[in-house]
Design an enzyme around this catalytic site. Structure first.
Site, PDB file in Angstrom:
ATOM      1  N   GLY A 171       0.793  -1.219   0.000  1.00  0.00           N
ATOM      2  CA  GLY A 171       0.000   0.000   0.000  1.00  0.00           C
ATOM      3  C   GLY A 171       0.826   1.269   0.000  1.00  0.00           C
ATOM      4  N   GLY A 173       2.543   3.604   1.558  1.00  0.00           N
ATOM      5  CA  GLY A 173       3.158   3.848   2.851  1.00  0.00           C
ATOM      6  C   GLY A 173       3.685   5.259   3.008  1.00  0.00           C
ATOM      7  N   LYS A 194       3.596  12.792  -1.989  1.00  0.00           N
ATOM      8  CA  LYS A 194       4.495  11.728  -1.557  1.00  0.00           C
ATOM      9  C   LYS A 194       5.418  12.293  -0.481  1.00  0.00           C
ATOM     10  CE  LYS A 194       7.597   8.140  -3.335  1.00  0.00           C
ATOM     11  NZ  LYS A 194       8.183   7.541  -4.545  1.00  0.00           N
ATOM     12  N   GLY A 207       6.317   7.351   6.828  1.00  0.00           N
ATOM     13  CA  GLY A 207       5.557   7.960   5.751  1.00  0.00           C
ATOM     14  C   GLY A 207       6.200   9.198   5.151  1.00  0.00           C
ATOM     15  N   ARG A 264       2.665  14.519  -7.195  1.00  0.00           N
ATOM     16  CA  ARG A 264       2.682  13.666  -8.385  1.00  0.00           C
ATOM     17  C   ARG A 264       1.315  13.714  -9.076  1.00  0.00           C
ATOM     18  NH1 ARG A 264       5.467   7.942  -6.821  1.00  0.00           N
ATOM     19  NH2 ARG A 264       3.429   7.528  -5.901  1.00  0.00           N
ATOM     20  N   ARG A 271      -2.289   0.031  -9.957  1.00  0.00           N
ATOM     21  CA  ARG A 271      -1.139  -0.753 -10.395  1.00  0.00           C
ATOM     22  C   ARG A 271      -1.479  -2.236 -10.384  1.00  0.00           C
ATOM     23  NH1 ARG A 271       2.755   1.919  -6.591  1.00  0.00           N
ATOM     24  NH2 ARG A 271       1.417   3.685  -7.033  1.00  0.00           N
ATOM     25  N   ASP A 370       4.025  -4.244  -7.572  1.00  0.00           N
ATOM     26  CA  ASP A 370       3.406  -3.054  -6.995  1.00  0.00           C
ATOM     27  C   ASP A 370       3.944  -1.766  -7.604  1.00  0.00           C
ATOM     28  OD1 ASP A 370       5.604  -4.289  -5.296  1.00  0.00           O
ATOM     29  OD2 ASP A 370       5.647  -2.247  -4.514  1.00  0.00           O
ATOM     30  N   ASN A 371       4.946  -1.864  -8.461  1.00  0.00           N
ATOM     31  CA  ASN A 371       5.498  -0.691  -9.150  1.00  0.00           C
ATOM     32  C   ASN A 371       5.167  -0.685 -10.636  1.00  0.00           C
ATOM     33  OD1 ASN A 371       6.684   0.181  -6.763  1.00  0.00           O
ATOM     34  ND2 ASN A 371       8.585  -0.914  -7.156  1.00  0.00           N
ATOM     35  N   ASP A 380       6.721   5.302  -9.648  1.00  0.00           N
ATOM     36  CA  ASP A 380       7.545   4.968  -8.488  1.00  0.00           C
ATOM     37  C   ASP A 380       9.038   4.990  -8.805  1.00  0.00           C
ATOM     38  OD1 ASP A 380       5.275   4.793  -7.016  1.00  0.00           O
ATOM     39  OD2 ASP A 380       5.165   2.624  -7.010  1.00  0.00           O
TER      40      ASP A 380
END
Length: 699
Positions: A171, A173, A194, A207, A264, A271, A370-371, A380
Site C-alpha cells: 500500500g 506507505g 508523496k 511515511g 505527483r 497498479r 506493486d510498481n 515509483d
C-alpha cells in the site's frame, strides 16, 4: 527482506554484491497521457519515440502563460473514492485493511515548508495559473500543511511480488491520494502527495521522504516526460525544517535529513498490485492479501471502474453500460471478451513502455508488481538509473543482490509481472486462452516497438531489412565490450557522413569521438568484475557441490557461476594496456561503421531528414545519477538553483544549442566546460567520481 520499493539512497560507494496487434493509437486513446508513433515499414516521417499524445494533452499553454485559475478555484471529482470500496475509519496506525481499496488519512504538517522547484507545465495540467507559484502560501498548500476544499486525502491499498516473492499487504506507505481534477481539456488527473506522513500502510516507517529521493523523482518524472516516455508527472517539490532519521546504506550510519514532499500527477496510480489484494496464502512467504476471499464482492467493481474510466474506447467498443445492465456484479461470463481484450491491452502498453526504457538506456531498479502501472506508465521512481557506460548486465539498484532487475532483464521482468497480474485476475478472467493471447501480445508489441525505435535511432527511415536486428546487436556488442557511453554514442551517430569511402575529417572526428567515449580497461575491470574478493571466490567454488551450504551463506550456484564469469571478464581487462584498449575500440568501431555506412546507403534516406530524425530520437541530455547528485548536494545546503537549472535542461533533452562546440572538444578526449554553450557542463564524459555512486532501496 521486504523493501519499500519507492525508497533509495545515493552515496559515493562502490556497488557490491549485497549491495501487435494494435496501432500505437492505443496509447493515445487509452491512458491519454503519452503515446508512441507506430513504426512505419517505409517512409516514417514523424518522431517514433514516445511523445505526448497531443500537445493539448501534454501541456495547458493557457494556464502556463498565466491564463489559469487560482488554486482555490480548482474543483475535484474524486471518482475513485466513490467507485471503489473505502475504509473510512481514518487514523495512520499500521493495520491490515480488509475489504477496501483506499483508507482515509490526513497529511501531517511540516515545519517551515519552502519550495525547491516547480514544473509549471505539469502544474498547468490542473488548470492552475502559473502566477500562483508566487503566492506566499504556495508551499504551505503543496506540503499538505493547508488543506483545501475538495481534497479527500486517502492511501491506496495494494499488494505486490517484491524481488519475485509475494509480500502481502504493502500500500501507499508514503503517498497520499489528494483528489482528482478534470481539467479544461477534459483530462482526468489524480493528484498525489508523496512524503506527507504515515498511513495504515506505512508499516514501521514514518511515511516521509527526504530531499535527495524527492529531487531525484521530481527531476526524473519530468525528464522522462520530455523524452516522450509514458510517465507520472511531478509538479512541485517542497522541503522543510522537519528532520527525519535515515540510514542510507544500511551500515548503521544514520543521519538526520529534511522531510520533503512532492506532488505527483497521473490519470491513475492503480497498479498491478492493486489487484493482488485477494491472493491466498503464498506457499513460499506464507503471506496473503488483506482481502482474500472477497474477490466476488470487489474484483468486478474494480475491473469495471478501471476499464470504463481509463480504457474508455475499449469499454465503449463493447458497450460496457449495456453489459453492466445484462451481467451484474457476480455474473462475469458476459464480460469475458472485454476482460480478455483489456488484459491484452495492459500487456501491450507495458511492452511499449519497457521498449522505450531500453531505447534510452534507462533502468527502473525495482520492477515489483506493486510498481507496475495498470495504464502502462512509468511509476515509483526509486533506485533508477540512466546508464553511463553501456553494460547489458547493469544493475542500478545497489540492493538488488541477484541482479533480478538488471537492464537486460527488464523485458522479461515486465512480462513476468503481466503473468502475475493474470494470476491475480483469474477469478474474473476465466478464459485461459485470453491470458496466452495477452502474453503473446506483449511479445509482439515489445519487438515491434523496440525494433522500430532502434531503426529510427540509426536513421533507417525508408526501408526495413531482416539484417537490421543483427546490425543493432552488433552495435550493442561493440558498445558493451568497449564500455561506451550509451547516450553520447547514440547521439553522435547522427554525425555519420554520407561518405561510403569512410574517410575525411568528419569521419575521423566521429571515430575519434566514439573511441573517446569508451571506458579505460582499469575502470571496466572494476565495474564488470566480481564484487566477491578473489580469495573468497575460490573458497566458495570449493562449496559449489553443496548447494545447501551455499544457500546458507546467501548465494546460489547460479549466482556463483555468474560471479566466476565476471571474474574472468575482469582478468581480460586487467591484461589490457590503455593503448591496447584504444586500439581494440578503434578497430571495433571502424568495422561496425563500415557495415552501418553500407546500410545507410541502401536505405537512401536524405541526410538532412536522417539527422533530424536521429537528433529527435537520441537525446543529448538524460538525468544521469551524477547530475542528480550534483543538484542534490547543492540543494542540501539550501541552494535550489541547480535543481531548477537541471529541470530546465531536461525539459529540452534533444537541444542542439552549443552542441557542435561541445562535440569538437569531446572528440579530442576532453570534457566540455565551454561557458558559452548552454548546458555544456553536462556534455562530454561523466566525471570519474560518477563510478562510485550507489543507489539503494533506502530513503
Amino acid at each position: 527482506q521486504t523493501l519499500d520499493s519507492d525508497m533509495h539512497a545515493v552515496s559515493e560507494r562502490p556497488i557490491g554484491l549485497r549491495h501487435h496487434m494494435r496501432s500505437v493509437a492505443h496509447l493515445q486513446r487509452a491512458f491519454r497521457l503519452c503515446s508512441i508513433h507506430r513504426a512505419q515499414d517505409t517512409g516514417s516521417k514523424g518522431r517514433l519515440i514516445h511523445k505526448s499524445a497531443a500537445a493539448s494533452m501534454a501541456t495547458n499553454p493557457g494556464a502556463a502563460r498565466g491564463g489559469g485559475k487560482k488554486i482555490e478555484e480548482i474543483t475535484y471529482d474524486n471518482l475513485s473514492l466513490r467507485a471503489l470500496p473505502l475504509d473510512d475509519s481514518r487514523g495512520p496506525s499500521a493495520r491490515t485493511v480488509k475489504g477496501a481499496c483506499f483508507s482515509l488519512v490526513s497529511p501531517e504538517p511540516v515545519v517551515k515548508p519552502r519550495l525547491v522547484a516547480v514544473a509549471t507545465d505539469a502544474l498547468a495540467l490542473l488548470d492552475i495559473d502559473s502566477e500562483e507559484v508566487n503566492r506566499p502560501d504556495f508551499a504551505e498548500i503543496f506540503s499538505g500543511n493547508r488543506q483545501l476544499p475538495g481534497w479527500q486525502t486517502a492511501a491506496h491499498c495494494y499488494c505486490g511480488h517484491q524481488f519475485g516473492h509475494f509480500s502481502g499487504q504493502l500500500g501507499d506507505g508514503a503517498a497520499m491520494y489528494i483528489g482528482e481534477v478534470i481539467n479544461s481539456q477534459g483530462q482526468r488527473w489524480e493528484l498525489q502527495f508523496k512524503g506527507a506522513g504515515p498511513t495504515p500502510y506505512s508499516r514501521t516507517a514514518d511515511g516521509r521522504k527526504v530531499l535527495r529521493s524527492s529531487v531525484r523523482e521530481f527531476l526524473c518524472s519530468e525528464a522522462m516526460f520530455h523524452l516522450g516516455i509514458p510517465t507520472t508527472r511531478c509538479a512541485t517539490c517542497v522541503t522543510s525544517d522537519t528532520l527525519i532519521v535515515r540510514d542510507p546504506l544500511y551500515d548503521g550510519n544514520a543521519i538526520r535529513e529534511q522531510c520533503t514532499i512532492i506532488t505527483r500527477l497521473a490519470p491513475t496510480f492503480l497498479r498491478f498490485g492493486s489487484f493482488e489484494i485477494f491472493k491466498t496464502t503464498d506457499a513460499i512467504t506464507g503471506r496473503q492479501g488483506p482481502s482474500v476471499g472477497m474477490e466476488a464482492q470487489m474484483l468486478p467493481q474494480m475491473l469495471r471502474h478501471t476499464i470504463k474510466t481509463y480504457f474508455t474506447e475499449l469499454y465503449q467498443q463493447y458497450d460496457g453500460d449495456s453489459l453492466a445492465a445484462r451481467f451484474p456484479v457476480g455474473n462475469e461470463q458476459g464480460w469475458q471478451p472485454l476482460y480478455g481484450d483489456w488484459l491484452a491491452e495492459v500487456a501491450s502498453r507495458t511492452a511499449s513502455m519497457a521498449a522505450a526504457w531500453q531505447a534510452v538506456g534507462w533502468c527502473h531498479g525495482v520492477l515489483n508488481t506493486d510498481n507496475m502501472s495498470i495504464i502502462g506508465i512509468t511509476i515509483d521512481y526509486g533506485p533508477f538509473g540512466f546508464m553511463d557506460a553501456y553494460d547489458p548486465g547493469h544493475v542500478c539498484n545497489g540492493s538488488d543482490d541477484s541482479a533480478r532487475y538488471a537492464f537486460s532483464a527488464q523485458r522479461e521482468m515486465c512480462r513476468w509481472n503481466c503473468e502475475k497480474l493474470a494470476e491475480a485476475l483469474k477469478w474474473a478472467v476465466t478464459d485461459k486462452q485470453a491470458v496466452k493471447v495477452a502474453l503473446a501480445r506483449y511479445d509482439e508489441e515489445y519487438d515491434r516497438v523496440y525494433n522500430a525505435l532502434m531503426r529510427r535511432k540509426l536513421g533507417l527511415l525508408q526501408t526495413v531489412e531482416k539484417e537490421d536486428v543483427a546490425l543493432v546487436e552488433s552495435l550493442l556488442q561493440v558498445m558493451a565490450d568497449a564500455g561506451a557511453d550509451w547516450t553520447n554514442c547514440w547521439r553522435a551517430l547522427a554525425r555519420m557522413p554520407a561518405n561510403p569511402e569512410l574517410s575525411g575529417p568528419e569521419y575521423e572526428q566521429l571515430l575519434s569521438y566514439l573511441v573517446n567515449q569508451c571506458s579505460p580497461p582499469d575502470v571496466l575491470a572494476k565495474q564488470r568484475g566480481s564484487s566477491i574478493p578473489a580469495e573468497n571466490l575460490h573458497l566458495l567454488l570449493s562449496l559449489q557441490k553443496d548447494p545447501g551450504m551455499l544457500h546458507s551463506i546467501g548465494i546460489s550456484v547460479a549466482q556463483l557461476t555468474e560471479e566466476v564469469a565476471k571474474n574472468e571478464v575482469a582478468k581480460r581487462y586487467q591484461r589490457m594496456s590503455p593503448q591496447d584498449k584504444v586500439n581494440a575500440d578503434k578497430a571495433a568501431w571502424a568495422g561496425w561503421l563500415a557495415v552501418y555506412s553500407s546500410r545507410l546507403a541502401r536505405d537512401g534516406t536524405d541526410t538532412e531528414a536522417r539527422v533530424t530524425a536521429m537528433n529527435s530520437t537520441n537525446p543529448r541530455y538524460v538525468l544521469r545519477n551524477w547530475m542528480a547528485q550534483t543538484a542534490i548536494a547543492t540543494a542540501e545546503k539550501g541552494d535550489y538553483s541547480e535543481v531548477r537549472d537541471l529541470l530546465t535542461l531536461l525539459q529540452s533533452p534533444f537541444s542542439t544549442e552549443g552542441e557542435d562546440a561541445a562535440y569538437a572538444v569531446a572528440a579530442q578526449g576532453a570534457t566540455c566546460t565551454l561557458p558559452s554553450a548552454r548546458g555544456s557542463k553536462w556534455d562530454g564524459s561523466p566525471p570519474a567520481w560518477a563510478n562510485t555512486l550507489c543507489v539503494t532501496c533506502s530513503s
